[in-house]
Design a protein around this motif. Structure first.
Motif, PDB file in Angstrom:
ATOM      1  N   GLY A  61       0.737  -1.216  -0.055  1.00  0.00           N
ATOM      2  CA  GLY A  61       0.027   0.130  -0.085  1.00  0.00           C
ATOM      3  C   GLY A  61       0.863   1.192  -0.172  1.00  0.00           C
ATOM      4  N   LYS A  62       2.065   1.083  -0.335  1.00  0.00           N
ATOM      5  CA  LYS A  62       3.087   2.405  -0.112  1.00  0.00           C
ATOM      6  C   LYS A  62       2.838   3.320  -1.614  1.00  0.00           C
ATOM      7  CE  LYS A  62       5.108   2.698   2.901  1.00  0.00           C
ATOM      8  NZ  LYS A  62       4.847   3.434   4.275  1.00  0.00           N
ATOM      9  N   VAL A  63       2.238   2.696  -2.468  1.00  0.00           N
ATOM     10  CA  VAL A  63       2.096   3.478  -3.940  1.00  0.00           C
ATOM     11  C   VAL A  63       0.388   3.688  -4.311  1.00  0.00           C
ATOM     12  CG1 VAL A  63       2.404   3.288  -6.346  1.00  0.00           C
ATOM     13  CG2 VAL A  63       4.268   2.565  -4.583  1.00  0.00           C
ATOM     14  N   HIS A  64       0.064   4.800  -4.694  1.00  0.00           N
ATOM     15  CA  HIS A  64      -1.120   5.090  -5.068  1.00  0.00           C
ATOM     16  C   HIS A  64      -1.165   5.533  -6.766  1.00  0.00           C
ATOM     17  CE1 HIS A  64      -5.323   6.426  -4.679  1.00  0.00           C
ATOM     18  NE2 HIS A  64      -5.110   7.514  -5.320  1.00  0.00           N
TER      19      HIS A  64
ATOM     20  N   ASN B 149       3.229  15.400   4.412  1.00  0.00           N
ATOM     21  CA  ASN B 149       3.001  14.415   4.305  1.00  0.00           C
ATOM     22  C   ASN B 149       1.655  14.123   3.375  1.00  0.00           C
ATOM     23  OD1 ASN B 149       1.352  11.667   4.833  1.00  0.00           O
ATOM     24  ND2 ASN B 149       2.574  11.551   6.619  1.00  0.00           N
ATOM     25  N   VAL B 150       2.163  13.548   2.204  1.00  0.00           N
ATOM     26  CA  VAL B 150       1.353  13.497   0.687  1.00  0.00           C
ATOM     27  C   VAL B 150       0.107  12.671   1.246  1.00  0.00           C
ATOM     28  CG1 VAL B 150       1.118  12.559  -1.548  1.00  0.00           C
ATOM     29  CG2 VAL B 150       3.042  13.519  -0.701  1.00  0.00           C
ATOM     30  N   ARG B 151       0.174  11.467   1.775  1.00  0.00           N
ATOM     31  CA  ARG B 151      -0.880  10.744   2.275  1.00  0.00           C
ATOM     32  C   ARG B 151      -1.799  11.438   3.244  1.00  0.00           C
ATOM     33  NH1 ARG B 151      -1.523   4.795   2.705  1.00  0.00           N
ATOM     34  NH2 ARG B 151       0.474   4.610   1.915  1.00  0.00           N
ATOM     35  N   ALA B 152      -1.487  12.062   4.289  1.00  0.00           N
ATOM     36  CA  ALA B 152      -2.135  12.743   5.280  1.00  0.00           C
ATOM     37  C   ALA B 152      -2.774  14.146   4.481  1.00  0.00           C
ATOM     38  CB  ALA B 152      -1.113  13.221   6.398  1.00  0.00           C
ATOM     39  N   ALA B 153      -2.222  14.742   3.729  1.00  0.00           N
ATOM     40  CA  ALA B 153      -2.666  15.892   2.730  1.00  0.00           C
ATOM     41  C   ALA B 153      -3.969  15.657   1.916  1.00  0.00           C
ATOM     42  CB  ALA B 153      -1.744  16.660   1.989  1.00  0.00           C
ATOM     43  N   VAL B 154      -4.020  14.156   1.599  1.00  0.00           N
ATOM     44  CA  VAL B 154      -5.107  13.646   0.459  1.00  0.00           C
ATOM     45  C   VAL B 154      -6.218  13.515   1.606  1.00  0.00           C
ATOM     46  CG1 VAL B 154      -5.860  12.083  -0.943  1.00  0.00           C
ATOM     47  CG2 VAL B 154      -3.493  12.769  -1.217  1.00  0.00           C
TER      48      VAL B 154
ATOM     49  N   MET C 261      -3.072  12.824  10.202  1.00  0.00           N
ATOM     50  CA  MET C 261      -1.772  12.235  10.331  1.00  0.00           C
ATOM     51  C   MET C 261      -1.601  11.067  11.049  1.00  0.00           C
ATOM     52  SD  MET C 261       0.979  14.419   9.453  1.00  0.00           S
ATOM     53  CE  MET C 261       2.345  14.349  10.446  1.00  0.00           C
ATOM     54  N   THR C 262      -2.688  10.676  11.998  1.00  0.00           N
ATOM     55  CA  THR C 262      -2.718   9.661  12.549  1.00  0.00           C
ATOM     56  C   THR C 262      -3.216   8.237  11.621  1.00  0.00           C
ATOM     57  OG1 THR C 262      -3.483  10.716  14.640  1.00  0.00           O
ATOM     58  CG2 THR C 262      -4.099   8.137  14.494  1.00  0.00           C
ATOM     59  N   ILE C 263      -4.115   8.808  10.751  1.00  0.00           N
ATOM     60  CA  ILE C 263      -4.676   7.781   9.996  1.00  0.00           C
ATOM     61  C   ILE C 263      -3.489   7.622   9.064  1.00  0.00           C
ATOM     62  CG2 ILE C 263      -6.366   7.502   8.140  1.00  0.00           C
ATOM     63  CD1 ILE C 263      -8.188   9.202   9.566  1.00  0.00           C
ATOM     64  N   ALA C 264      -2.841   8.464   8.539  1.00  0.00           N
ATOM     65  CA  ALA C 264      -1.939   8.189   7.552  1.00  0.00           C
ATOM     66  C   ALA C 264      -0.656   7.331   7.872  1.00  0.00           C
ATOM     67  CB  ALA C 264      -1.064   9.368   7.050  1.00  0.00           C
ATOM     68  N   SER C 265      -0.556   7.092   9.394  1.00  0.00           N
ATOM     69  CA  SER C 265       0.636   6.515   9.860  1.00  0.00           C
ATOM     70  C   SER C 265       0.337   4.855   9.944  1.00  0.00           C
ATOM     71  CB  SER C 265       1.011   7.165  11.380  1.00  0.00           C
ATOM     72  OG  SER C 265      -0.084   6.689  12.429  1.00  0.00           O
TER      73      SER C 265
ATOM     74  N   GLN D  77      -7.777   2.419   0.980  1.00  0.00           N
ATOM     75  CA  GLN D  77      -8.364   1.859   2.287  1.00  0.00           C
ATOM     76  C   GLN D  77      -8.578   2.871   3.160  1.00  0.00           C
ATOM     77  OE1 GLN D  77      -5.286  -1.231   2.625  1.00  0.00           O
ATOM     78  NE2 GLN D  77      -6.552  -2.934   2.209  1.00  0.00           N
ATOM     79  N   GLN D  78      -7.716   3.579   3.420  1.00  0.00           N
ATOM     80  CA  GLN D  78      -7.929   4.751   4.556  1.00  0.00           C
ATOM     81  C   GLN D  78      -9.075   5.753   3.930  1.00  0.00           C
ATOM     82  OE1 GLN D  78      -3.773   6.034   4.450  1.00  0.00           O
ATOM     83  NE2 GLN D  78      -3.184   4.760   6.152  1.00  0.00           N
ATOM     84  N   LEU D  79      -9.060   6.071   2.635  1.00  0.00           N
ATOM     85  CA  LEU D  79     -10.349   6.675   2.445  1.00  0.00           C
ATOM     86  C   LEU D  79     -11.625   6.235   2.730  1.00  0.00           C
ATOM     87  CD1 LEU D  79      -8.651   8.341  -0.797  1.00  0.00           C
ATOM     88  CD2 LEU D  79      -9.150   9.493   1.263  1.00  0.00           C
ATOM     89  N   LEU D  80     -11.504   5.070   2.185  1.00  0.00           N
ATOM     90  CA  LEU D  80     -12.857   4.297   2.335  1.00  0.00           C
ATOM     91  C   LEU D  80     -13.096   4.136   3.936  1.00  0.00           C
ATOM     92  CD1 LEU D  80     -12.618   1.359  -0.184  1.00  0.00           C
ATOM     93  CD2 LEU D  80     -14.261   3.307  -0.356  1.00  0.00           C
TER      94      LEU D  80
END
Length: 300
Positions: free
Chosen positions: A218-221, A264-269, A282-286, A294-297
């Motif tokens: 999951g390290k790539v989108h 943090n790109v993931r956290a920004a999205v 930031m917590t979810i992104a970690s 998955q995190q968005l869902l």
């Protein structure tokens, strides 16, 4: 004839016996021609690469680590790939490690005699507390380097998963591995200089393996490095472009989002897409090994 003598004899390439007598442009053409055979050799072993990726991804999901083990050029390429994982994929440096014969001093100066040592590799793995959750990927062009052989033997003893990577077909290390990746790139243009075709094959394969494993984790989108560490201006601009692309916002808006979550790109999205605070993003992104989708869902 000893096994080692036979191996060395096999490295003499009859097609290039007159190499030093050729015009310079012909030398370059010959090198280029042989280099083109490397991807074709790799294509023949993709099912084995797939098997290795599956093993590594599964072990890392369980909390294991990946160790590249090699001597000389093989060891240096292992160090190179392991060093590039944290900035590219945001992984902890402990996740992908390299064990090189002679230690890190061997990165800058050849320590060729140490490749025959059968004690230092296992000792280093023991020091790093190798366990049954880990994977040891041994790299040796000939497939017979004692430093790598002994390391794989120790890994098997400890119950770790083992993968062998050789580039002149199968070797001794192949029999010590759960998966053997053994393309035959053919004899080098310069006899025995495994920094050439063999080195190119190793570099390509390690990059393929680590990149595909990180995609599985999951390290790539899409094709974006959403966990890249934006530690310089180029990478900060790259981060802005990624957030702008994923969120479909202007780059200046992407910059504002990134500023609020320490770039943090993931956290920004997540911050843009969900009704949450910067701290929550930031917590979810970690969360380890969880895709951005998955995190968005989960946040909806």
């Amino acid at each position: 004839m000893s096994e080692l003598s036979s191996t060395i004899q096999k490295e003499q390439n009859p097609e290039t016996n007159g190499l030093s007598e050729l015009p310079t442009i012909e030398i370059l053409k010959l090198l280029n021609s042989h280099d083109q055979s490397v991807p074709a050799a790799i294509a023949q072993v993709l099912p084995d690469v797939l098997a290795a990726v599956k093993i590594i991804a599964e072990q890392l999901k369980q909390g294991g680590r990946l160790f590249y083990v090699g001597a000389g050029t093989s060891g240096r390429l292992g160090v190179l790939d392991s060093a590039e994982c944290p900035p590219t994929f945001g992984t902890d440096p402990s996740i992908v490690q390299a064990v090189i014969a002679g230690g890190l001093d061997a990165m800058l100066a050849a320590v060729e005699n140490i490749e025959d040592c059968t004690k230092s590799g296992p000792l280093e793995l023991e020091t790093r507390q190798l366990s049954h959750l880990d994977v040891v990927l041994g790299i040796a062009a000939s497939g017979r380097t004692p430093f790598v052989v002994s390391s794989l033997e120790y890994a098997r003893k400890m119950g770790a998963k083992t993968i062998a990577l050789s580039t002149r077909g199968e070797g001794i290390i192949s029999a010590l591995a759960d998966v053997s990746i053994a393309p035959d790139v053919g004899a080098e243009v310069l006899a025995g200089s495994t920094r050439m075709k063999s080195g190119s094959a190793q570099k390509m394969l390690l990059g393929m393996i680590s990149t595909t494993v990180m995609i599985q984790l999951g390290k790539v989108h899409g094709n974006l490095m959403v966990d890249v560490k934006a530690t310089n201006e180029k990478l900060r601009i790259r981060a802005q472009h990624m957030v702008s692309t994923i969120c479909q916002v202007e780059q200046k808006d992407a910059e504002v989002l990134l500023d609020s979550v320490e770039y943090n790109v993931r956290a920004a999205v997540l911050l843009h897409s969900l009704d949450i605070t910067s701290s929550q993003a930031m917590t979810i992104a970690s969360q380890p090994f969880c895709s951005l989708n998955q995190q968005l869902l989960q946040g909806i």
